[in-house]
Design a protein around this motif. Structure first.
Motif, PDB file in Angstrom:
ATOM      1  N   GLY A   1       0.813  -1.218   0.000  1.00 52.72           N
ATOM      2  CA  GLY A   1       0.000   0.000   0.000  1.00 52.72           C
ATOM      3  C   GLY A   1       0.839   1.257   0.000  1.00 52.72           C
ATOM      4  N   LEU A   2       1.913   1.245   0.764  1.00 49.35           N
ATOM      5  CA  LEU A   2       2.799   2.411   0.799  1.00 49.35           C
ATOM      6  C   LEU A   2       3.446   2.640  -0.560  1.00 49.35           C
ATOM      7  CD1 LEU A   2       4.050   4.592   2.605  1.00 49.35           C
ATOM      8  CD2 LEU A   2       5.893   2.992   3.083  1.00 49.35           C
ATOM      9  N   TYR A   3       3.861   1.533  -1.186  1.00 43.18           N
ATOM     10  CA  TYR A   3       4.445   1.664  -2.522  1.00 43.18           C
ATOM     11  C   TYR A   3       3.415   2.218  -3.507  1.00 43.18           C
ATOM     12  CZ  TYR A   3       6.266   0.381  -7.077  1.00 43.18           C
ATOM     13  OH  TYR A   3       6.679   0.429  -8.376  1.00 43.18           O
ATOM     14  N   GLY A   4       2.192   1.710  -3.427  1.00 38.22           N
ATOM     15  CA  GLY A   4       1.142   2.184  -4.335  1.00 38.22           C
ATOM     16  C   GLY A   4       0.779   3.636  -4.086  1.00 38.22           C
ATOM     17  N   ALA A   5       0.764   4.045  -2.838  1.00 40.94           N
ATOM     18  CA  ALA A   5       0.384   5.420  -2.525  1.00 40.94           C
ATOM     19  C   ALA A   5       1.470   6.418  -2.873  1.00 40.94           C
ATOM     20  CB  ALA A   5       0.033   5.534  -1.040  1.00 40.94           C
TER      21      ALA A   5
ATOM     22  N   LYS B   1       0.802   7.809  -9.942  1.00 41.57           N
ATOM     23  CA  LYS B   1       0.380   9.159 -10.280  1.00 41.57           C
ATOM     24  C   LYS B   1      -1.130   9.275 -10.374  1.00 41.57           C
ATOM     25  CE  LYS B   1       4.519  10.755 -10.748  1.00 41.57           C
ATOM     26  NZ  LYS B   1       5.037  11.703  -9.793  1.00 41.57           N
ATOM     27  N   ASN B   2      -1.811   8.152 -10.529  1.00 45.04           N
ATOM     28  CA  ASN B   2      -3.264   8.163 -10.631  1.00 45.04           C
ATOM     29  C   ASN B   2      -3.865   8.295  -9.235  1.00 45.04           C
ATOM     30  OD1 ASN B   2      -5.943   7.694 -11.130  1.00 45.04           O
ATOM     31  ND2 ASN B   2      -5.579   6.029 -12.566  1.00 45.04           N
ATOM     32  N   ALA B   3      -4.814   9.201  -9.063  1.00 48.40           N
ATOM     33  CA  ALA B   3      -5.389   9.450  -7.747  1.00 48.40           C
ATOM     34  C   ALA B   3      -6.153   8.241  -7.226  1.00 48.40           C
ATOM     35  CB  ALA B   3      -6.303  10.663  -7.808  1.00 48.40           C
ATOM     36  N   ILE B   4      -6.787   7.497  -8.092  1.00 45.18           N
ATOM     37  CA  ILE B   4      -7.517   6.308  -7.648  1.00 45.18           C
ATOM     38  C   ILE B   4      -6.545   5.238  -7.161  1.00 45.18           C
ATOM     39  CG2 ILE B   4      -9.081   4.483  -8.421  1.00 45.18           C
ATOM     40  CD1 ILE B   4     -10.349   6.578 -10.252  1.00 45.18           C
ATOM     41  N   ALA B   5      -5.403   5.093  -7.813  1.00 45.38           N
ATOM     42  CA  ALA B   5      -4.392   4.141  -7.354  1.00 45.38           C
ATOM     43  C   ALA B   5      -3.829   4.561  -5.997  1.00 45.38           C
ATOM     44  CB  ALA B   5      -3.278   4.015  -8.386  1.00 45.38           C
ATOM     45  N   VAL B   6      -3.700   5.859  -5.792  1.00 44.49           N
ATOM     46  CA  VAL B   6      -3.239   6.351  -4.485  1.00 44.49           C
ATOM     47  C   VAL B   6      -4.257   5.992  -3.404  1.00 44.49           C
ATOM     48  CG1 VAL B   6      -2.724   8.433  -3.175  1.00 44.49           C
ATOM     49  CG2 VAL B   6      -1.838   8.177  -5.489  1.00 44.49           C
ATOM     50  N   PHE B   7      -5.546   6.160  -3.713  1.00 45.74           N
ATOM     51  CA  PHE B   7      -6.586   5.785  -2.745  1.00 45.74           C
ATOM     52  C   PHE B   7      -6.555   4.292  -2.455  1.00 45.74           C
ATOM     53  CE2 PHE B   7      -9.007   9.773  -3.246  1.00 45.74           C
ATOM     54  CZ  PHE B   7      -9.176  10.006  -1.890  1.00 45.74           C
ATOM     55  N   MET B   8      -6.326   3.490  -3.481  1.00 45.28           N
ATOM     56  CA  MET B   8      -6.247   2.046  -3.262  1.00 45.28           C
ATOM     57  C   MET B   8      -5.070   1.699  -2.365  1.00 45.28           C
ATOM     58  SD  MET B   8      -7.272   0.704  -7.048  1.00 45.28           S
ATOM     59  CE  MET B   8      -6.831  -0.960  -6.723  1.00 45.28           C
TER      60      MET B   8
ATOM     61  N   ALA C   1     -15.288   2.116   8.911  1.00 42.57           N
ATOM     62  CA  ALA C   1     -16.294   3.147   8.663  1.00 42.57           C
ATOM     63  C   ALA C   1     -15.637   4.481   8.303  1.00 42.57           C
ATOM     64  CB  ALA C   1     -17.189   3.311   9.883  1.00 42.57           C
ATOM     65  N   VAL C   2     -14.566   4.824   9.018  1.00 43.82           N
ATOM     66  CA  VAL C   2     -13.859   6.070   8.719  1.00 43.82           C
ATOM     67  C   VAL C   2     -13.215   5.990   7.331  1.00 43.82           C
ATOM     68  CG1 VAL C   2     -11.905   7.509   9.395  1.00 43.82           C
ATOM     69  CG2 VAL C   2     -13.501   6.696  11.113  1.00 43.82           C
ATOM     70  N   ALA C   3     -12.668   4.829   6.990  1.00 43.45           N
ATOM     71  CA  ALA C   3     -12.052   4.661   5.675  1.00 43.45           C
ATOM     72  C   ALA C   3     -13.092   4.759   4.572  1.00 43.45           C
ATOM     73  CB  ALA C   3     -11.323   3.327   5.609  1.00 43.45           C
ATOM     74  N   ALA C   4     -14.277   4.207   4.806  1.00 47.46           N
ATOM     75  CA  ALA C   4     -15.341   4.291   3.803  1.00 47.46           C
ATOM     76  C   ALA C   4     -15.766   5.738   3.591  1.00 47.46           C
ATOM     77  CB  ALA C   4     -16.526   3.440   4.224  1.00 47.46           C
ATOM     78  N   ALA C   5     -15.865   6.492   4.675  1.00 53.08           N
ATOM     79  CA  ALA C   5     -16.221   7.905   4.542  1.00 53.08           C
ATOM     80  C   ALA C   5     -15.120   8.669   3.803  1.00 53.08           C
ATOM     81  CB  ALA C   5     -16.459   8.507   5.922  1.00 53.08           C
ATOM     82  N   GLU C   6     -13.879   8.342   4.110  1.00 52.45           N
ATOM     83  CA  GLU C   6     -12.752   8.998   3.440  1.00 52.45           C
ATOM     84  C   GLU C   6     -12.765   8.714   1.945  1.00 52.45           C
ATOM     85  OE1 GLU C   6      -9.420   6.774   3.559  1.00 52.45           O
ATOM     86  OE2 GLU C   6      -8.486   8.043   2.067  1.00 52.45           O
ATOM     87  N   VAL C   7     -13.040   7.483   1.585  1.00 50.89           N
ATOM     88  CA  VAL C   7     -13.071   7.122   0.165  1.00 50.89           C
ATOM     89  C   VAL C   7     -14.245   7.793  -0.531  1.00 50.89           C
ATOM     90  CG1 VAL C   7     -13.498   5.205  -1.398  1.00 50.89           C
ATOM     91  CG2 VAL C   7     -11.801   4.993   0.380  1.00 50.89           C
ATOM     92  N   ALA C   8     -15.383   7.878   0.136  1.00 53.78           N
ATOM     93  CA  ALA C   8     -16.538   8.522  -0.486  1.00 53.78           C
ATOM     94  C   ALA C   8     -16.239   9.988  -0.795  1.00 53.78           C
ATOM     95  CB  ALA C   8     -17.759   8.403   0.420  1.00 53.78           C
TER      96      ALA C   8
END
Length: 102
Positions: free
Chosen positions: A18-22, A26-33, A69-76
């Motif tokens: 996850g750290l490597y992906g974040a 460069k893609n914002a969705i990949a950073v979120f993943m 729950a906090v992560a779901a709100a953050e992703v939304a």
């Protein structure tokens, strides 16, 4: 038999992926993943420590559900921001998002 060390190794591997992906994407969705992988690795640690240290108490599970729950709100909120930026700029590249720069 699966021990606490196995869960810790799994959690560390997920966190590193996850750290490597974040940090490298460069893609914002990949950073979120990547961020989601890091949060899930923390949840694995929380539940594993709770299971092996105090198996009769469910406080670790409750805390993990709170983190989910906090992560779901953050992703939304994050996906809403990314969608809005994509509609205006036609790109999800984090280098193109410079709205707050002077």
């Amino acid at each position: 038999m699966i021990t606490l060390h196995h869960y810790l190794i799994l959690s560390a591997a997920l966190f590193c992926i996850g750290l490597y992906g974040a940090t490298s994407k460069k893609n914002a969705i990949a950073v979120f993943m990547g961020v989601e992988l890091m949060l899930n690795s923390a949840n694995i640690n929380i539940v594993a420590f709770n299971h092996y240290l105090k198996p009769n108490v469910l406080s670790g599970h409750v805390f993990a559900i709170f983190v989910i729950a906090v992560a779901a709100a953050e992703v939304a909120v994050g996906l809403a921001i990314i969608l809005s930026l994509y509609r205006h700029r036609k790109s999800t590249n984090v280098d193109d998002i410079d709205l707050l720069k002077w």
